[in-house]
Design an enzyme around this catalytic site. Structure first.
Site, PDB file in Angstrom:
ATOM      1  N   LEU A 144       0.867  -1.179   0.000  1.00 50.00           N
ATOM      2  CA  LEU A 144       0.000   0.000   0.000  1.00 50.00           C
ATOM      3  C   LEU A 144       0.900   1.223   0.000  1.00 50.00           C
ATOM      4  O   LEU A 144       1.976   1.201   0.597  1.00 50.00           O
ATOM      5  CB  LEU A 144      -0.894   0.042   1.252  1.00 50.00           C
ATOM      6  CG  LEU A 144      -2.065  -0.930   1.366  1.00 50.00           C
ATOM      7  CD1 LEU A 144      -2.799  -0.683   2.682  1.00 50.00           C
ATOM      8  CD2 LEU A 144      -3.033  -0.787   0.208  1.00 50.00           C
ATOM      9  N   ASP A 145       0.456   2.283  -0.642  1.00 44.88           N
ATOM     10  CA  ASP A 145       1.218   3.527  -0.631  1.00 44.88           C
ATOM     11  C   ASP A 145       1.428   3.999   0.806  1.00 44.88           C
ATOM     12  O   ASP A 145       0.581   3.776   1.674  1.00 44.88           O
ATOM     13  CB  ASP A 145       0.483   4.619  -1.409  1.00 44.88           C
ATOM     14  CG  ASP A 145       0.314   4.282  -2.883  1.00 44.88           C
ATOM     15  OD1 ASP A 145       1.048   3.420  -3.378  1.00 44.88           O
ATOM     16  OD2 ASP A 145      -0.557   4.899  -3.519  1.00 44.88           O
ATOM     17  N   ARG A 146       2.516   4.685   1.032  1.00 50.33           N
ATOM     18  CA  ARG A 146       2.874   5.116   2.385  1.00 50.33           C
ATOM     19  C   ARG A 146       1.775   5.931   3.085  1.00 50.33           C
ATOM     20  O   ARG A 146       1.492   5.703   4.263  1.00 50.33           O
ATOM     21  CB  ARG A 146       4.192   5.896   2.347  1.00 50.33           C
ATOM     22  CG  ARG A 146       4.709   6.238   3.739  1.00 50.33           C
ATOM     23  CD  ARG A 146       6.169   6.642   3.733  1.00 50.33           C
ATOM     24  NE  ARG A 146       6.663   6.645   5.116  1.00 50.33           N
ATOM     25  CZ  ARG A 146       7.944   6.708   5.460  1.00 50.33           C
ATOM     26  NH1 ARG A 146       8.860   6.755   4.521  1.00 50.33           N
ATOM     27  NH2 ARG A 146       8.297   6.705   6.729  1.00 50.33           N
ATOM     28  N   THR A 196      -1.386   5.782   2.639  1.00 47.71           N
ATOM     29  CA  THR A 196      -2.638   5.024   2.644  1.00 47.71           C
ATOM     30  C   THR A 196      -2.706   4.123   3.869  1.00 47.71           C
ATOM     31  O   THR A 196      -1.688   3.688   4.390  1.00 47.71           O
ATOM     32  CB  THR A 196      -2.734   4.175   1.348  1.00 47.71           C
ATOM     33  OG1 THR A 196      -2.623   5.036   0.227  1.00 47.71           O
ATOM     34  CG2 THR A 196      -4.031   3.415   1.262  1.00 47.71           C
TER      35      THR A 196
END
Length: 234
Positions: free
Chosen positions: A68-70, A72
């Site tokens: 997951l993106d940081r 998120t």
């Protein structure tokens, strides 16, 4: 991002665990795998948790299944054995794992329910993906389905099902239709959140357990945040 908001082995929110799999609720600011920042990744935090909980000697195995993106939040799955990792990878590759996200966006979408199809091209220099209506060189097809769940005073809650998993896919596709995610400066929101998060949350996942062959349905609680809280009120 303060240290208190990041995961450590003592505040890790484990949503599911057995001998094969561990699923945790990622906080904003956690990186799933190590990167050039040198910050301690979530994968190492989970290893420390397993090592302490089970008093394991030596190195702990942990396989990263997806990221997951940081900024998120939400569900992240790890494999606890080298045997189960390729099975989980196969589940994701063959789209047998259903992932559902919630996003709070700035504007009401043009349609309350729709399928978005774009071609995305990543620019590594600024770590950003750009949408195109037609295929161009080095672009990848991106498909998602969304529906409007709720209208808040200032934001709109969308539920998103991904058909493909591209770099920053939800963020850039929603921005393209005029619905940037709250806090997401990179993709067009007008201001950042105070903790550098964005209001994108990996909310649900369901799949058949690759070893037990039983259905798993996991829900990640929302972050402790007044705007997210408003999403759960009738």
């Amino acid at each position: 991002m303060t240290e208190k908001t990041l995961s450590d082995k003592n505040n890790l929110q484990v949503l599911y665990e057995d001998n094969h799999i561990i699923i945790v609720n990622k906080r904003a600011g956690d990186i799933v795998q190590g990167d050039k920042t040198g910050d301690k990744p979530l994968s190492e935090v989970v290893k420390s948790y397993i090592k302490d909980k089970y008093n394991k000697p030596g190195n702990v195995y942990l396989g990263v299944v997806h990221r997951l993106d940081r900024p998120t939040t939400g569900l992240v799955i790890f494999a606890k054995t080298s045997k189960v990792l390729p099975r989980l990878n196969k589940l994701f590759a063959e789209k047998d794992a259903k992932k559902t996200y919630w996003a709070l966006v700035k504007n009401e979408p043009p349609k309350h329910e729709d399928t978005l199809i774009h071609w995305l091209k990543k620019n590594p220099k600024n770590n950003k993906s750009y949408t195109h209506l037609n295929e161009i060189k080095d672009s990848k097809k991106a498909i998602l389905h969304y529906k409007l769940l709720k209208k808040l005073d200032h934001y709109f809650l969308l539920e998103i099902d991904l058909e493909t998993g591209r770099h920053h896919q939800i963020r850039t596709q929603l921005s393209t239709i005029g619905c940037p995610i709250k806090g997401d400066l990179k993709y067009g929101f007008n201001r950042s959140n105070s903790d550098a998060s964005i209001h994108l949350h990996a909310r649900y996942i369901s799949f058949i357990h690759p070893v037990k062959k039983e259905p798993l349905h996991i829900t990640a609680p929302l972050p402790n945040d007044p705007v997210w809280d408003a999403c759960l009120l009738n």
